[in-house]
Design a protein around this motif. Sequence first.
Motif, PDB file in Angstrom:
ATOM      1  N   TRP A  64      33.548  -2.101  -4.772  1.00 40.53           N
ATOM      2  CA  TRP A  64      34.833  -2.224  -5.465  1.00 40.53           C
ATOM      3  C   TRP A  64      35.021  -1.091  -6.468  1.00 40.53           C
ATOM      4  O   TRP A  64      36.068  -0.468  -6.531  1.00 40.53           O
ATOM      5  N   THR A  68      38.063   1.653  -5.375  1.00 38.21           N
ATOM      6  CA  THR A  68      39.363   1.408  -5.988  1.00 38.21           C
ATOM      7  C   THR A  68      39.320   1.625  -7.491  1.00 38.21           C
ATOM      8  O   THR A  68      38.265   1.543  -8.109  1.00 38.21           O
ATOM      9  N   ASP A  69      40.486   1.891  -8.051  1.00 34.26           N
ATOM     10  CA  ASP A  69      40.611   2.012  -9.502  1.00 34.26           C
ATOM     11  C   ASP A  69      41.197   0.734 -10.108  1.00 34.26           C
ATOM     12  O   ASP A  69      41.532   0.710 -11.286  1.00 34.26           O
ATOM     13  N   ALA A  70      41.348  -0.301  -9.295  1.00 32.95           N
ATOM     14  CA  ALA A  70      41.910  -1.563  -9.781  1.00 32.95           C
ATOM     15  C   ALA A  70      40.931  -2.229 -10.744  1.00 32.95           C
ATOM     16  O   ALA A  70      39.789  -1.797 -10.919  1.00 32.95           O
TER      17      ALA A  70
END
Length: 90
Positions: A64, A68-70
């Motif tokens: 993760w 992603t940059d979430a």
Amino acid sequence: MSWMAWTLPTAIFVILIVSCIAVLTVMDVRSPPVTRKGFLPIPTDRGDRFYIAMLGLLAINLTWWGVTDASPLIGLTLSLIWLGVTMRWG
């Protein structure tokens, strides 16, 4: 804790893992583990499922963070779902 230069999140993580292992030890003493076969391709008991779930938590979180940059909380949520599913039906 300054002798290891740990951050608070690292210390909390290690304390939680040690606490989980202590709880598993108490559970094993009070009620011996039963080997069963769930969706995992091997027969497992509580300790095996916990170990596999921890490896999954690591893989999910690292993936993760790397992909992603979430928000990391989404990765954490996915990891905790994996932990619950593995411990219950694994």
